[in-house]
Design a protein around this motif. Sequence first.
Motif, PDB file in Angstrom:
ATOM      1  N   UNK A  17      42.379  64.891  50.646  1.00  0.00           N
ATOM      2  CA  UNK A  17      42.244  65.894  49.592  1.00  0.00           C
ATOM      3  C   UNK A  17      40.819  66.445  49.553  1.00  0.00           C
ATOM      4  N   UNK A  18      39.825  65.557  49.637  1.00  0.00           N
ATOM      5  CA  UNK A  18      38.422  65.998  49.640  1.00  0.00           C
ATOM      6  C   UNK A  18      38.142  66.861  50.867  1.00  0.00           C
ATOM      7  N   UNK A  19      38.638  66.443  52.037  1.00  0.00           N
ATOM      8  CA  UNK A  19      38.417  67.211  53.260  1.00  0.00           C
ATOM      9  C   UNK A  19      39.031  68.605  53.152  1.00  0.00           C
ATOM     10  N   UNK A  40      29.158  69.676  44.813  1.00  0.00           N
ATOM     11  CA  UNK A  40      29.904  68.497  44.385  1.00  0.00           C
ATOM     12  C   UNK A  40      30.492  67.757  45.596  1.00  0.00           C
ATOM     13  N   UNK A  41      31.015  68.518  46.552  1.00  0.00           N
ATOM     14  CA  UNK A  41      31.534  67.883  47.779  1.00  0.00           C
ATOM     15  C   UNK A  41      30.415  67.218  48.571  1.00  0.00           C
ATOM     16  N   UNK A  42      29.290  67.898  48.677  1.00  0.00           N
ATOM     17  CA  UNK A  42      28.156  67.313  49.417  1.00  0.00           C
ATOM     18  C   UNK A  42      27.636  66.059  48.717  1.00  0.00           C
ATOM     19  N   UNK A  43      27.713  66.030  47.385  1.00  0.00           N
ATOM     20  CA  UNK A  43      27.309  64.829  46.645  1.00  0.00           C
ATOM     21  C   UNK A  43      28.222  63.648  46.984  1.00  0.00           C
ATOM     22  N   UNK A  96      26.688  54.100  47.544  1.00  0.00           N
ATOM     23  CA  UNK A  96      26.984  54.143  46.102  1.00  0.00           C
ATOM     24  C   UNK A  96      28.478  54.468  45.928  1.00  0.00           C
ATOM     25  N   UNK A  97      29.323  53.480  46.181  1.00  0.00           N
ATOM     26  CA  UNK A  97      30.758  53.732  46.220  1.00  0.00           C
ATOM     27  C   UNK A  97      31.340  53.971  44.829  1.00  0.00           C
ATOM     28  N   UNK A  98      30.778  53.329  43.802  1.00  0.00           N
ATOM     29  CA  UNK A  98      31.267  53.581  42.441  1.00  0.00           C
ATOM     30  C   UNK A  98      30.990  55.018  42.030  1.00  0.00           C
ATOM     31  N   UNK A  99      29.802  55.488  42.379  1.00  0.00           N
ATOM     32  CA  UNK A  99      29.448  56.870  42.064  1.00  0.00           C
ATOM     33  C   UNK A  99      30.328  57.847  42.863  1.00  0.00           C
ATOM     34  N   UNK A 100      30.695  57.468  44.075  1.00  0.00           N
ATOM     35  CA  UNK A 100      31.599  58.302  44.881  1.00  0.00           C
ATOM     36  C   UNK A 100      32.934  58.491  44.155  1.00  0.00           C
ATOM     37  N   UNK A 101      33.444  57.409  43.604  1.00  0.00           N
ATOM     38  CA  UNK A 101      34.726  57.481  42.921  1.00  0.00           C
ATOM     39  C   UNK A 101      34.623  58.339  41.665  1.00  0.00           C
ATOM     40  N   UNK A 127      34.452  62.024  42.676  1.00  0.00           N
ATOM     41  CA  UNK A 127      35.774  62.461  43.136  1.00  0.00           C
ATOM     42  C   UNK A 127      36.680  62.746  41.933  1.00  0.00           C
ATOM     43  N   UNK A 128      36.615  61.899  40.917  1.00  0.00           N
ATOM     44  CA  UNK A 128      37.417  62.133  39.713  1.00  0.00           C
ATOM     45  C   UNK A 128      37.011  63.437  39.037  1.00  0.00           C
ATOM     46  N   UNK A 129      35.715  63.723  39.046  1.00  0.00           N
ATOM     47  CA  UNK A 129      35.231  64.973  38.461  1.00  0.00           C
ATOM     48  C   UNK A 129      35.751  66.180  39.249  1.00  0.00           C
ATOM     49  N   UNK A 130      35.782  66.057  40.566  1.00  0.00           N
ATOM     50  CA  UNK A 130      36.278  67.139  41.414  1.00  0.00           C
ATOM     51  C   UNK A 130      37.769  67.388  41.170  1.00  0.00           C
ATOM     52  N   UNK A 131      38.538  66.330  41.035  1.00  0.00           N
ATOM     53  CA  UNK A 131      39.960  66.475  40.785  1.00  0.00           C
ATOM     54  C   UNK A 131      40.209  67.105  39.415  1.00  0.00           C
ATOM     55  N   UNK A 132      39.431  66.694  38.412  1.00  0.00           N
ATOM     56  CA  UNK A 132      39.570  67.294  37.081  1.00  0.00           C
ATOM     57  C   UNK A 132      39.261  68.788  37.119  1.00  0.00           C
TER      58      UNK A 132
END
Length: 545
Positions: free
Chosen positions: A194-196, A502-505, A514-519, A522-527
């Motif tokens: 989805x991100x890709x 946001x994608x580059x972040x 920083x895997x927690x921050x990645x998640x 990603x939630x922000x992008x989906x929202x």
Amino acid sequence: FFQNILHAEYRAATDVYALMFLTDVVDFIIIVFGFWAFGKHSAAADIASSLSEDQVPEAFLVMLLIQFSTMIIDRALYLRKSILGKLIFQVILVFGIHLWMFFILPAVTERMFNHNSVAQLWYFFKCIYFTLSAYQIRCGYPTRILGNFLTKKFNHLNLFLFQGFRLVPFLVELRAVMDWVWTDTTLSLSNWMCVEDIYANIFIIKCSRETEKKYPQPKGQKKKKIVKYGMGGLIILFLICIIWFPLLFISLVKSVVGVVNHPVDVTVTVRLGGYEPLFTMSVQQQSIQPFAEQDYNHLANLFGKNAVAMQFITMYSYEDIVTANIEGSSGSVWRISPPSRQELIKELLGSTGDMTLRLDWNFQRMWHNRVESTWNIYLKYFVIFTVISIYKSYFVLAGDEEGYQNVTLSLMREASVNTTGAQEWWDISIADCRGSCGVLPMVIFNDKVSPPSLGFLAGYGIMGLYVSVVLVIGKFVRGFFSEISHSIMFEELPCVDRILKLCMDIFLVRETGELELEEEIYSKLIFLYRSPETMIKWTREKNED
């Protein structure tokens, strides 16, 4: 030496993976089109013809699999940033390829390396790959791998290259799955894809917005004719060519680039009902005479009043026509059992019904150094004109304008005092003939065949081309013109800089661990994609409130 390579005090990290991948692709293409140079008995082999015959040489398959596997391993090492693994892989490749190229390959092909130009070209690009790999090992892998190397700039060149990359079947999916496997992430495979997909669409929109900024158009101004006729005209021409491609292609193959292919063997068999054949005769090339121009004119004059016949005859030139002179005496004796013989006599003398005289013919023509046979067609009469296709060959029996030919079948017996064991055979002669009555002339019309380079397309035929080419391309083109309204809110975005950031972040925090921050990002992008109102606010121009 190895200690200094693996634990260098100073490193200037670089990224030349794209160039290494490009050299591997070139070597892959050289193997596909120059496979004949890597085999002992394949000096004249054509891999396209082998694949068209559903034959895959084992050596060809092994070489492609090895080349493809090295590209996969190289990608895995790049994603894991493993200098030690890359060094081991480099040493194995250097020794393995040089052993194969300078010792094994000359022994297999029985040709020295300096006499094998294709192998030299393959080795040249592999040396470039070795140089780039050594440079990558010396400098080290980059600390952060962010996005696709084709998306670094937002211009037309990068856009076209990226779109071409996405058109290659399974390449986008394979790359995305490999990246997910060998990259530390908290996202599932579906979330990763989805991100890709979001990143790819945002990059395309960003390129479009940059183009609009470079070439602005004032409001209320109509589109220039050069744009309308340049873009629209080319699209119209392309669509027209696709629609008429099968008919034009088959017509050109038959009339312009077609190759004349006369039969090399003609076999004729005559039988009554289901009994043993009465007459069987074969003639080869010495009895198959090509048509002269005066013969063609004579044939056209003979059938000048027959519109159906002339429509058929005018489709061919005299180079496409031959005459097969079938000898009137059967090439085999009549072997019929006494009971069957008596039954045949009874049926011939009786008047209860008609007996079918069955004529079988078989044409063999050379094609790609192979002999291919026509199908057998059964007729009830000797007909002057028939429009029955038998593997692109047609025939007529030279006769009168009414369309029928009268022939006489005669049973011949060996001249002997003792007639009990005498051999019998049948003769065919043309009734009321003025010339050579013991020869049965067959005028054979041969469709031109496509040259070997176009055989893979011509073999489909008109309907096959429409189904396999036109409908497939039509479905692909329809995707650009239908259901556009469903994607308006995701494509008509004035400014995509914030979404792109946001994608580059996401890529950046993933590389830093920083895997927690990645998640969370990603939630922000989906929202953002779930909320049209928020999307409108995020995609406003930066100078707007």
